[in-house]
Design a protein around this motif. Structure first.
Motif, PDB file in Angstrom:
ATOM      1  N   LEU A 162       0.835  -1.207   0.000  1.00 12.29           N
ATOM      2  CA  LEU A 162       0.000   0.000   0.000  1.00 12.29           C
ATOM      3  C   LEU A 162       0.864   1.249   0.000  1.00 12.29           C
ATOM      4  CD1 LEU A 162      -3.066   0.825   0.492  1.00 12.29           C
ATOM      5  CD2 LEU A 162      -2.431   1.009   2.895  1.00 12.29           C
ATOM      6  N   ASN A 163       0.411   2.266  -0.727  1.00 10.52           N
ATOM      7  CA  ASN A 163       1.120   3.552  -0.721  1.00 10.52           C
ATOM      8  C   ASN A 163       0.124   4.642  -1.073  1.00 10.52           C
ATOM      9  OD1 ASN A 163       3.311   5.264  -0.500  1.00 10.52           O
ATOM     10  ND2 ASN A 163       4.105   4.857  -2.552  1.00 10.52           N
ATOM     11  N   SER A 164       0.542   5.906  -0.868  1.00  7.17           N
ATOM     12  CA  SER A 164      -0.234   7.027  -1.394  1.00  7.17           C
ATOM     13  C   SER A 164       0.714   7.903  -2.193  1.00  7.17           C
ATOM     14  CB  SER A 164      -0.869   7.845  -0.263  1.00  7.17           C
ATOM     15  OG  SER A 164      -1.438   9.016  -0.822  1.00  7.17           O
ATOM     16  N   MET A 205      10.975   5.272  -9.125  1.00 12.28           N
ATOM     17  CA  MET A 205      10.919   4.509  -7.873  1.00 12.28           C
ATOM     18  C   MET A 205      10.807   3.005  -8.075  1.00 12.28           C
ATOM     19  SD  MET A 205      11.274   6.567  -5.446  1.00 12.28           S
ATOM     20  CE  MET A 205      10.542   6.168  -3.890  1.00 12.28           C
ATOM     21  N   ASP A 206      10.293   2.561  -9.216  1.00 12.35           N
ATOM     22  CA  ASP A 206      10.162   1.097  -9.316  1.00 12.35           C
ATOM     23  C   ASP A 206      11.065   0.484 -10.387  1.00 12.35           C
ATOM     24  OD1 ASP A 206       6.960   0.551 -11.004  1.00 12.35           O
ATOM     25  OD2 ASP A 206       8.702   1.733 -11.518  1.00 12.35           O
ATOM     26  N   CYS A 207      12.223   1.143 -10.634  1.00 14.65           N
ATOM     27  CA  CYS A 207      13.205   0.527 -11.534  1.00 14.65           C
ATOM     28  C   CYS A 207      13.765  -0.740 -10.864  1.00 14.65           C
ATOM     29  CB  CYS A 207      14.333   1.502 -11.839  1.00 14.65           C
ATOM     30  SG  CYS A 207      15.542   0.777 -12.969  1.00 14.65           S
ATOM     31  N   GLN A 213      17.801   0.787  -7.774  1.00 19.99           N
ATOM     32  CA  GLN A 213      17.036   0.374  -6.590  1.00 19.99           C
ATOM     33  C   GLN A 213      17.632   0.969  -5.318  1.00 19.99           C
ATOM     34  OE1 GLN A 213      16.146  -3.733  -6.065  1.00 19.99           O
ATOM     35  NE2 GLN A 213      14.656  -3.695  -7.714  1.00 19.99           N
ATOM     36  N   ASP A 214      18.959   0.993  -5.263  1.00 22.40           N
ATOM     37  CA  ASP A 214      19.622   1.575  -4.088  1.00 22.40           C
ATOM     38  C   ASP A 214      19.236   3.039  -3.933  1.00 22.40           C
ATOM     39  OD1 ASP A 214      20.836  -0.732  -3.517  1.00 22.40           O
ATOM     40  OD2 ASP A 214      22.831  -0.189  -4.301  1.00 22.40           O
ATOM     41  N   ILE A 215      19.223   3.738  -5.070  1.00 21.11           N
ATOM     42  CA  ILE A 215      18.893   5.174  -4.995  1.00 21.11           C
ATOM     43  C   ILE A 215      17.428   5.355  -4.594  1.00 21.11           C
ATOM     44  CG2 ILE A 215      18.881   7.358  -6.271  1.00 21.11           C
ATOM     45  CD1 ILE A 215      21.038   6.176  -8.031  1.00 21.11           C
ATOM     46  N   ALA A 216      16.571   4.467  -5.113  1.00 19.75           N
ATOM     47  CA  ALA A 216      15.144   4.559  -4.771  1.00 19.75           C
ATOM     48  C   ALA A 216      14.943   4.331  -3.271  1.00 19.75           C
ATOM     49  CB  ALA A 216      14.348   3.534  -5.568  1.00 19.75           C
ATOM     50  N   GLN A 217      15.745   3.409  -2.723  1.00 20.65           N
ATOM     51  CA  GLN A 217      15.603   3.069  -1.309  1.00 20.65           C
ATOM     52  C   GLN A 217      15.818   4.299  -0.419  1.00 20.65           C
ATOM     53  OE1 GLN A 217      14.369   0.124  -1.123  1.00 20.65           O
ATOM     54  NE2 GLN A 217      14.044   0.391   1.080  1.00 20.65           N
ATOM     55  N   PHE A 248      -1.538  -5.565   5.623  1.00 23.35           N
ATOM     56  CA  PHE A 248      -0.912  -4.867   4.490  1.00 23.35           C
ATOM     57  C   PHE A 248       0.478  -4.409   4.893  1.00 23.35           C
ATOM     58  CE2 PHE A 248      -3.020  -1.798   7.122  1.00 23.35           C
ATOM     59  CZ  PHE A 248      -2.107  -0.755   7.224  1.00 23.35           C
ATOM     60  N   GLU A 249       1.266  -4.068   3.870  1.00 22.86           N
ATOM     61  CA  GLU A 249       2.583  -3.487   4.130  1.00 22.86           C
ATOM     62  C   GLU A 249       2.655  -2.161   3.411  1.00 22.86           C
ATOM     63  OE1 GLU A 249       5.821  -6.119   2.984  1.00 22.86           O
ATOM     64  OE2 GLU A 249       4.558  -7.784   3.647  1.00 22.86           O
ATOM     65  N   LYS A 250       3.140  -1.128   4.114  1.00 22.46           N
ATOM     66  CA  LYS A 250       3.346   0.140   3.413  1.00 22.46           C
ATOM     67  C   LYS A 250       4.592  -0.013   2.554  1.00 22.46           C
ATOM     68  CE  LYS A 250       1.239   2.949   6.988  1.00 22.46           C
ATOM     69  NZ  LYS A 250       1.447   3.929   8.051  1.00 22.46           N
ATOM     70  N   ASN A 251       4.506   0.419   1.310  1.00 17.44           N
ATOM     71  CA  ASN A 251       5.636   0.270   0.389  1.00 17.44           C
ATOM     72  C   ASN A 251       5.859   1.606  -0.317  1.00 17.44           C
ATOM     73  OD1 ASN A 251       7.359  -0.225  -1.710  1.00 17.44           O
ATOM     74  ND2 ASN A 251       6.341  -2.078  -2.430  1.00 17.44           N
ATOM     75  N   HIS A 252       6.877   2.336   0.129  1.00 22.96           N
ATOM     76  CA  HIS A 252       7.052   3.701  -0.398  1.00 22.96           C
ATOM     77  C   HIS A 252       7.505   3.697  -1.848  1.00 22.96           C
ATOM     78  CE1 HIS A 252      11.297   2.958   0.569  1.00 22.96           C
ATOM     79  NE2 HIS A 252      11.562   3.900  -0.306  1.00 22.96           N
ATOM     80  N   ARG A 253       7.903   2.513  -2.361  1.00 21.46           N
ATOM     81  CA  ARG A 253       8.357   2.463  -3.759  1.00 21.46           C
ATOM     82  C   ARG A 253       7.250   2.043  -4.723  1.00 21.46           C
ATOM     83  NH1 ARG A 253      13.481  -0.774  -4.561  1.00 21.46           N
ATOM     84  NH2 ARG A 253      12.940  -0.081  -6.651  1.00 21.46           N
TER      85      ARG A 253
END
Ligand code: HAM
Length: 418
Positions: A162-164, A205-207, A213-217, A248-253
């Motif tokens: 889940l994200n917004s 964010m979802d590359c 991925q490291d940078i997105a993190q 659910f899990e919050k997923n900022h990516r």
């Protein structure tokens, strides 16, 4: 030799049970939640998709099947189900009906992707759209439909992400932050991400490339840049999910691959594969979409699941769809006179609502019974010369291997009652 086009597949009779089971469960659930079926055309005006999915997205840039029809109008085979439904909502004045409109669909979807396991150029989706209400309780309802759907199929090991991603008020400032963060690393970004930085920064964010991925993190999180309204909305959705007991899990990516989303976005993924391109379903709010298409401002939310990916997961988890309940009968005969009786009896059985497969041609009884066995029928009805003379038929219980003579006139009624 012709073959089905790359990235497409025939669904053979042996596979149909999975698809039938999934569709039946989905339709039953939709009825329970008050969602009504809608069907839209397989192709639409190409501009509908460019405008809604977004010109900078992979789908629009690389994946649509677009062609000029004979009048020179650009048409696109449906690459997703939401935009056509919004088009239909406006076209048919559905805003005049009680809101929200709760709709569902099964649709073939066409995307020119690089085919691999679970990724096809034609796939099927089951989707729901709830249009005309911005209440966060509706977000929770739609997510609940998705979760109950997977539960009802008996598939486990799934996680809800889940994200917004905010709205048109708060997103621009967030995107600036994101661009700032990525600009510092631009030299080492993959070529796709370099282009995304210019055209569609949210998609950075979802590359799936390790360095990106490291940078997105470590990138700024949309959830921390929401305006008060989006923040409150997200908190309410979370609260309703807790009330419904939906983990659910919050997923900022999690940002999704289509541009029309606002606020809530979610995906359902096999556990342990989060972030991989393996989602079995996904969706979110799209509060601006109907207005962008020329309708009144109309908040909405929906999701879609990929049916072929669900079948893959069912097989992996050993979930077998129940066999169809119709008890099929095989009619076997020996000789021309018996064949005439068999044709007549077969028709009578079918008119009595009994599913029948009849022998054809001139084969030995052994071969006919072998076919009956392969079909898995409950009974074989055998008519030979003797049966024709005595107006009887041999009723063979295939499971027990036992048989008895019954009157030709009574056999339909007998099977109807069994
Ligand atoms: P989507 O995430 O692009 O969303 O697709 C929904 C689901 O379709 C995916 O989660 C996946 O299971 C399946 N899928 C997508 N592409 C493929 C493919 N090439 N091969 C096999 N399966 C695939 C949408 O399409 C949105 N319209 C969902 C939505 C409805 N959002 C709001 N309302």
């Amino acid at each position: 030799m012709y073959k089905s086009p790359r990235g497409t597949a025939d669904i053979l009779p042996g596979e149909q049970g999975y698809f039938r089971f999934i569709e039946e469960r989905a339709a039953l659930l939709c009825q329970l939640y008050g969602y009504e079926r809608i069907d839209t055309p397989v192709f639409e005006d190409a501009r509908l998709f460019i405008r809604t999915i977004g010109p900078g997205t992979d789908i629009v840039e690389k994946e649509t099947y677009t062609f000029d029809d004979r009048s020179g109008q650009a048409m696109t085979l449906r690459p997703e189900g939401t935009a056509p439904i919004c088009r239909a909502y406006i076209e048919h004045g559905m805003h005049n009906l009680p809101q929200p409109m709760r709709l569902y669909y099964f649709a073939s979807i066409f995307r020119y992707e690089r085919p691999q396991k679970g990724r096809y150029r034609q796939h099927q989706q089951f989707g729901v759209e709830a249009i005309g209400d911005g209440d966060p309780a509706l977000d929770a309802e739609v997510i609940d439909v998705a979760c109950q759907f997977f539960d009802s199929l008996g598939i486990g090991n799934l996680s809800l992400q889940l994200n917004s991603i905010g709205c048109k008020l708060c997103r621009p400032a967030y995107l600036e932050e994101l661009k700032g963060h990525y600009s510092a690393h631009v030299d080492r970004l993959c070529s796709d991400c370099k282009a995304r930085l210019r055209k569609n920064p949210l998609r950075l964010m979802d590359c799936k490339k390790p360095y990106c991925q490291d940078i997105a993190q470590s990138a700024p999180r949309s959830i921390e840049h929401l305006c008060p309204q989006c923040k409150e909305h997200f908190e309410s959705v979370v609260n309703y999910l807790l009330i419904l007991g939906i983990p659910f899990e919050k997923n900022h990516r999690l940002v999704r691959g289509l541009d029309y989303y606002t606020k809530t976005v979610f995906e359902i993924q096999p556990q342990g594969e989060e972030g991989a391109q393996s989602a079995v379903g996904g969706g979110g709010r799209y509060d601006d979409l109907i207005e962008e298409l020329g309708g009144k401002p109309t908040p909405a939310i929906g999701f879609a699941v990929g049916i072929e990916r669900i079948v893959l997961n069912m097989k992996q988890q050993g979930v077998i769809p129940p066999a169809p309940s119709a008890q099929m009968v095989f009619v076997a005969y020996l000789g021309d006179e018996a064949k005439a009786e068999a044709v007549k009896l077969t028709a009578e059985l079918r008119r009595g609502g009994i599913a029948v497969v009849s022998n054809l041609g001139d084969r030995s009884l052994k071969a006919q019974l072998r076919q009956a066995n392969t079909l898995g029928v409950a009974y074989a009805l055998i008519i030979g010369e003797e049966e024709v003379d005595s107006r009887t038929v041999m009723l063979r219980d295939m499971a027990k291997g036992e048989q008895r003579k019954v009157s030709m006139d009574e056999v339909v009624g007998l099977l109807e009652r069994s």
